[in-house]
Motif scaffolding. Structure first.
Motif, PDB file in Angstrom:
ATOM      1  N   PHE A  86      35.176  36.588  41.590  1.00  0.00           N
ATOM      2  CA  PHE A  86      34.582  37.178  40.396  1.00  0.00           C
ATOM      3  C   PHE A  86      33.914  36.097  39.564  1.00  0.00           C
ATOM      4  O   PHE A  86      34.013  34.902  39.875  1.00  0.00           O
ATOM      5  N   ASP A  87      33.222  36.525  38.482  1.00  0.00           N
ATOM      6  CA  ASP A  87      32.539  35.600  37.583  1.00  0.00           C
ATOM      7  C   ASP A  87      33.336  35.384  36.306  1.00  0.00           C
ATOM      8  O   ASP A  87      33.983  36.306  35.801  1.00  0.00           O
ATOM      9  N   LEU A  88      33.258  34.172  35.796  1.00  0.00           N
ATOM     10  CA  LEU A  88      33.682  33.862  34.437  1.00  0.00           C
ATOM     11  C   LEU A  88      32.421  33.446  33.689  1.00  0.00           C
ATOM     12  O   LEU A  88      31.596  32.696  34.223  1.00  0.00           O
ATOM     13  N   ASN A 138      31.116  31.364  39.298  1.00  0.00           N
ATOM     14  CA  ASN A 138      31.642  32.287  40.313  1.00  0.00           C
ATOM     15  C   ASN A 138      32.794  31.588  41.017  1.00  0.00           C
ATOM     16  O   ASN A 138      32.652  30.455  41.487  1.00  0.00           O
ATOM     17  N   ASP A 180      38.370  42.100  36.100  1.00  0.00           N
ATOM     18  CA  ASP A 180      38.739  41.212  37.216  1.00  0.00           C
ATOM     19  C   ASP A 180      40.070  40.518  36.967  1.00  0.00           C
ATOM     20  O   ASP A 180      40.902  40.385  37.863  1.00  0.00           O
ATOM     21  N   LEU A 181      40.263  40.062  35.730  1.00  0.00           N
ATOM     22  CA  LEU A 181      41.476  39.309  35.408  1.00  0.00           C
ATOM     23  C   LEU A 181      42.712  40.197  35.339  1.00  0.00           C
ATOM     24  O   LEU A 181      43.832  39.709  35.443  1.00  0.00           O
ATOM     25  N   SER A 221      35.030  39.575  31.897  1.00  0.00           N
ATOM     26  CA  SER A 221      35.888  39.420  33.074  1.00  0.00           C
ATOM     27  C   SER A 221      37.210  40.168  32.966  1.00  0.00           C
ATOM     28  O   SER A 221      38.079  39.999  33.814  1.00  0.00           O
ATOM     29  N   GLU A 222      37.371  40.993  31.940  1.00  0.00           N
ATOM     30  CA  GLU A 222      38.657  41.655  31.689  1.00  0.00           C
ATOM     31  C   GLU A 222      39.146  42.446  32.903  1.00  0.00           C
ATOM     32  O   GLU A 222      40.310  42.343  33.295  1.00  0.00           O
TER      33      GLU A 222
END
Length: 198
Positions: A164-166, A111, A151-152, A148-149
């Motif tokens: 956000f999480d990776l 996170n 968010d990124l 994560s698309e």
């Protein structure tokens, strides 16, 4: 007699001037030696600082670090808030992300918070691409992009931040006992976080 006194006086002056000259030279040598020692000490300190920055400090979870995108020279700030080892993420089991998963495999969930320090808007995924590597090694693996698309793909305005999480596929079967999360991996502006295994 006067002749001898004159010669003695001349030799005396030469002797005195020679002594003064030696004194000045020795003072000059001392000054040069001191300057060389100071310069050497400064160089040693600088080389120590340089080696620290070249090797790169490994940051701990919770640290906030400024990073610069080497290719685009765009600055951003990142904070790794937490790191979890899980067998499923967002209702999906490990096997849906990694075929033939072994019992040593897990999903590593990082996170993180990214803040835009640039004077213009940025799309996170265009500049922030952290890699996971086994501790003390080179190379790197990308996160599972599909997770994560969204968010990124978001755009950050100047001074705006996003959390956000990776998610990565990882294994406990590594020699180092920890992973490193590297931003600007293998570039001069690289910054790393230590992610210890449970």
């Amino acid at each position: 007699m006067k002749k001898y006194l004159g010669i003695i006086s001349i030799f005396g002056l030469i002797f005195i001037l020679g002594a003064c000259s030696d004194s000045n030279e020795s003072e000059g040598e001392t000054t040069e030696e001191n300057t060389e020692e100071e310069t050497s000490e400064d160089t040693d300190e600088e080389s120590t600082e340089d080696s620290e920055s070249e090797d790169g400090e490994i940051h701990e979870i919770g640290d906030t670090v400024e990073v610069e995108s080497f290719e685009w020279e765009i600055p951003y700030e990142v904070t790794v808030n937490s790191f979890e080892q899980v067998q499923e993420y967002d209702g999906e089991p490990l096997e849906s992300y990694l075929m033939n998963a072994h019992e040593t495999n897990f999903l590593g969930v990082v996170n993180m918070t990214v803040k835009n320090l640039a004077d213009e808007p940025i799309v996170i995924g265009e500049y922030v691409a952290p890699d996971i590597v086994q501790g003390g090694t080179d190379g790197g693996e990308q996160f599972i992009f599909d997770v994560s698309e969204e968010d990124l793909s978001q755009e950050l305005q100047p001074d705006e931040e996003a959390t956000f999480d990776l998610v990565y596929t990882m294994s406990t079967d590594i020699d180092s006992g920890y992973y490193e999360l590297k931003f600007q991996n293998m570039f001069p502006t690289e910054q790393s976080y230590r992610l210890p295994l449970e």
